[in-house]
Write a protein that holds these residues in place. Structure first.
Motif, PDB file in Angstrom:
ATOM      1  N   GLY A 149      74.847  33.015  89.594  1.00 10.89           N
ATOM      2  CA  GLY A 149      74.717  32.766  88.030  1.00 10.89           C
ATOM      3  C   GLY A 149      75.579  33.353  87.294  1.00 10.89           C
ATOM      4  N   ALA A 150      76.763  33.771  87.711  1.00 10.10           N
ATOM      5  CA  ALA A 150      77.742  34.258  86.912  1.00 10.10           C
ATOM      6  C   ALA A 150      78.748  33.214  85.884  1.00 10.10           C
ATOM      7  CB  ALA A 150      78.732  35.217  87.413  1.00 10.10           C
ATOM      8  N   GLY A 151      78.518  32.219  86.408  1.00 12.28           N
ATOM      9  CA  GLY A 151      79.260  30.941  85.913  1.00 12.28           C
ATOM     10  C   GLY A 151      80.369  30.552  86.308  1.00 12.28           C
ATOM     11  N   LYS A 152      80.412  30.889  87.832  1.00 13.08           N
ATOM     12  CA  LYS A 152      81.770  30.510  88.685  1.00 13.08           C
ATOM     13  C   LYS A 152      81.959  28.960  88.602  1.00 13.08           C
ATOM     14  CE  LYS A 152      80.634  32.833  92.000  1.00 13.08           C
ATOM     15  NZ  LYS A 152      79.383  33.269  91.523  1.00 13.08           N
ATOM     16  N   THR A 153      80.749  28.366  89.328  1.00 13.95           N
ATOM     17  CA  THR A 153      80.495  27.130  89.435  1.00 13.95           C
ATOM     18  C   THR A 153      80.893  25.991  88.124  1.00 13.95           C
ATOM     19  OG1 THR A 153      79.555  26.971  91.612  1.00 13.95           O
ATOM     20  CG2 THR A 153      79.555  24.994  90.581  1.00 13.95           C
ATOM     21  N   THR A 154      80.308  26.621  86.990  1.00 11.60           N
ATOM     22  CA  THR A 154      80.207  26.041  85.698  1.00 11.60           C
ATOM     23  C   THR A 154      81.752  26.014  85.327  1.00 11.60           C
ATOM     24  OG1 THR A 154      78.089  27.035  85.065  1.00 11.60           O
ATOM     25  CG2 THR A 154      79.536  26.128  83.209  1.00 11.60           C
ATOM     26  N   VAL A 155      82.529  26.868  85.666  1.00 10.34           N
ATOM     27  CA  VAL A 155      84.135  26.768  85.342  1.00 10.34           C
ATOM     28  C   VAL A 155      84.576  25.582  85.976  1.00 10.34           C
ATOM     29  CG1 VAL A 155      86.146  28.178  85.569  1.00 10.34           C
ATOM     30  CG2 VAL A 155      84.304  29.342  84.639  1.00 10.34           C
ATOM     31  N   PHE A 156      84.328  25.488  87.386  1.00 17.45           N
ATOM     32  CA  PHE A 156      84.755  24.607  87.961  1.00 17.45           C
ATOM     33  C   PHE A 156      84.295  22.898  87.422  1.00 17.45           C
ATOM     34  CE2 PHE A 156      86.000  25.776  92.593  1.00 17.45           C
ATOM     35  CZ  PHE A 156      86.932  26.876  92.070  1.00 17.45           C
ATOM     36  N   GLY A 166      78.681  35.143  82.829  1.00 13.42           N
ATOM     37  CA  GLY A 166      79.639  34.514  82.120  1.00 13.42           C
ATOM     38  C   GLY A 166      80.913  34.921  81.373  1.00 13.42           C
ATOM     39  N   GLN A 167      81.067  36.219  81.406  1.00  8.91           N
ATOM     40  CA  GLN A 167      82.007  36.742  80.837  1.00  8.91           C
ATOM     41  C   GLN A 167      82.908  37.324  81.958  1.00  8.91           C
ATOM     42  OE1 GLN A 167      80.292  39.687  78.243  1.00  8.91           O
ATOM     43  NE2 GLN A 167      80.384  38.046  76.464  1.00  8.91           N
ATOM     44  N   SER A 168      84.294  37.317  81.737  1.00  5.34           N
ATOM     45  CA  SER A 168      85.387  38.102  82.620  1.00  5.34           C
ATOM     46  C   SER A 168      85.372  39.534  82.565  1.00  5.34           C
ATOM     47  CB  SER A 168      86.737  37.329  82.222  1.00  5.34           C
ATOM     48  OG  SER A 168      87.600  37.977  82.819  1.00  5.34           O
ATOM     49  N   ILE A 169      85.223  40.158  83.508  1.00  4.44           N
ATOM     50  CA  ILE A 169      85.143  41.741  83.176  1.00  4.44           C
ATOM     51  C   ILE A 169      86.215  42.451  84.216  1.00  4.44           C
ATOM     52  CG2 ILE A 169      82.445  41.614  83.040  1.00  4.44           C
ATOM     53  CD1 ILE A 169      82.495  42.430  86.237  1.00  4.44           C
ATOM     54  N   ALA A 170      87.198  41.705  84.762  1.00  5.85           N
ATOM     55  CA  ALA A 170      88.168  42.388  85.490  1.00  5.85           C
ATOM     56  C   ALA A 170      89.177  41.383  86.186  1.00  5.85           C
ATOM     57  CB  ALA A 170      87.746  43.227  86.748  1.00  5.85           C
ATOM     58  N   GLU A 171      90.353  41.576  86.074  1.00  2.00           N
ATOM     59  CA  GLU A 171      91.248  40.977  86.846  1.00  2.00           C
ATOM     60  C   GLU A 171      92.487  41.859  87.382  1.00  2.00           C
ATOM     61  OE1 GLU A 171      93.996  36.883  85.980  1.00  2.00           O
ATOM     62  OE2 GLU A 171      93.518  38.166  84.342  1.00  2.00           O
ATOM     63  N   GLY A 172      93.013  41.477  88.578  1.00  2.00           N
ATOM     64  CA  GLY A 172      93.904  42.276  89.308  1.00  2.00           C
ATOM     65  C   GLY A 172      94.026  41.743  90.578  1.00  2.00           C
ATOM     66  N   ASP A 173      94.890  42.639  91.359  1.00  2.00           N
ATOM     67  CA  ASP A 173      95.065  42.377  92.747  1.00  2.00           C
ATOM     68  C   ASP A 173      93.853  42.857  93.653  1.00  2.00           C
ATOM     69  OD1 ASP A 173      95.296  44.878  93.168  1.00  2.00           O
ATOM     70  OD2 ASP A 173      97.510  45.088  93.180  1.00  2.00           O
ATOM     71  N   PRO A 174      93.681  42.486  94.781  1.00  4.13           N
ATOM     72  CA  PRO A 174      92.600  42.997  95.788  1.00  4.13           C
ATOM     73  C   PRO A 174      92.280  44.332  95.713  1.00  4.13           C
ATOM     74  CG  PRO A 174      93.607  41.199  96.797  1.00  4.13           C
ATOM     75  CD  PRO A 174      94.756  41.443  95.795  1.00  4.13           C
ATOM     76  N   ALA A 175      93.337  45.084  95.597  1.00 11.14           N
ATOM     77  CA  ALA A 175      93.224  46.618  95.753  1.00 11.14           C
ATOM     78  C   ALA A 175      92.438  47.289  94.353  1.00 11.14           C
ATOM     79  CB  ALA A 175      94.524  47.332  96.082  1.00 11.14           C
ATOM     80  N   ALA A 176      93.120  46.351  93.294  1.00 10.44           N
ATOM     81  CA  ALA A 176      92.374  47.005  91.892  1.00 10.44           C
ATOM     82  C   ALA A 176      91.166  46.452  91.696  1.00 10.44           C
ATOM     83  CB  ALA A 176      93.406  46.240  90.948  1.00 10.44           C
ATOM     84  N   ILE A 177      90.969  45.319  92.201  1.00 14.56           N
ATOM     85  CA  ILE A 177      89.271  44.712  92.226  1.00 14.56           C
ATOM     86  C   ILE A 177      88.573  45.690  92.781  1.00 14.56           C
ATOM     87  CG2 ILE A 177      87.917  42.916  92.551  1.00 14.56           C
ATOM     88  CD1 ILE A 177      89.687  42.427  90.118  1.00 14.56           C
TER      89      ILE A 177
END
Length: 256
Positions: free
Chosen positions: A40-47, A229-240
């Motif tokens: 329900g975070a909105g991922k498929t809606t983005v697609f 529905g909001q972006s809360i983080a972005e980065g490489d796998p270790a950072a995430i």
């Protein structure tokens, strides 16, 4: 280098519900990026907005510098964007080859009448299409199953066929919606190797949604996290994996 995909302030509301809120994303050619988040975070809606199934309430979507916001799915496909779905959507009663040939029809130049009357031009196109379809199936490891019924394939091979069908549209950007859903660990490992290989072999940029964290952390160079529905983080796998908001919203303290 110019981005292949750029989403700028993209928002999608359904009545009073905000499914995606002012979402920004830029993909560079050749990237393999993961989009994760709880249900329900909105991922498929983005697609669905990228591929024209939904028209955003606000914001812009650009593909290779061309605005495609609200463009119909057939035009988006013709421009070079293909996708798979969370649930496998094969034509079960058709053969493996026939499933791939369905996608090639988006590239046919012959008219409807040419197909109906079986004119020489259409026949030549169809034969070339069949040869190309067989070559594609060989490239993805399904050549020996071309004439098998799609519904008879094991689940992992059905997933591979669905991706092959997307590749038949000759995309430059491939969107994979939970490609490992329902797979066992061995099938998931094979899928990871397959995704890496087709990216190199077909010169693709790939954006994938996935809940299997081993797959996401194992193949994605960059990860974006959505929550409500909001972006809360972005980065490489270790950072995430170490991000406090991601741990709280999605991964869970114990798994992290």
């Amino acid at each position: 280098m110019a981005p292949i995909l750029h989403l700028e302030g993209v928002t999608m509301t359904f009545g009073g519900l905000v499914a995606v809120d002012r979402f920004d994303l830029t993909l560079q050619p050749g990237e393999l990026v993961g989009l994760i988040g709880p249900n329900g975070a909105g991922k498929t809606t983005v697609f669905n907005m990228i591929t024209g199934h939904y028209e955003p309430t606000a914001g812009r979507i650009l593909f290779e510098g061309q605005e495609i916001t609200g463009s119909p799915p057939d035009r988006v496909t013709a421009l070079g964007i293909a996708r798979t779905f969370q649930n496998v959507r094969l034509f079960g009663g058709m053969t493996v080859l026939e499933n791939v040939l369905v996608s090639y029809h988006v590239r046919l130049r012959s008219s409807v009448w040419g197909a109906f009357l079986r004119l020489p031009g259409y026949n030549r196109e169809e034969e070339a299409m069949r040869e190309e379809g067989m070559e594609l199936l060989r490239q993805v490891g399904l050549g020996g199953l071309a004439h098998a019924e799609a519904s008879s394939l094991p689940y992992g091979q059905q997933r591979r066929l669905e991706i092959a069908r997307a590749l038949a549209t000759r995309p430059r950007l491939l969107l994979l919606d939970e490609p490992a859903a329902g797979m066992n660990p061995e099938e998931t490992r094979n899928l990871m190797a397959f995704i890496r290989r087709i990216r190199e072999q077909f010169g693709l940029t790939i954006l994938l949604i996935e809940h299997d964290m081993k797959l996401v952390m194992g193949i994605c160079e960059r990860i974006r996290v959505l929550d409500h529905g909001q972006s809360i983080a972005e980065g490489d796998p270790a950072a995430i994996q170490a991000h406090p908001k991601v741990i709280e919203a999605y991964l869970g303290e114990e798994e992290a």
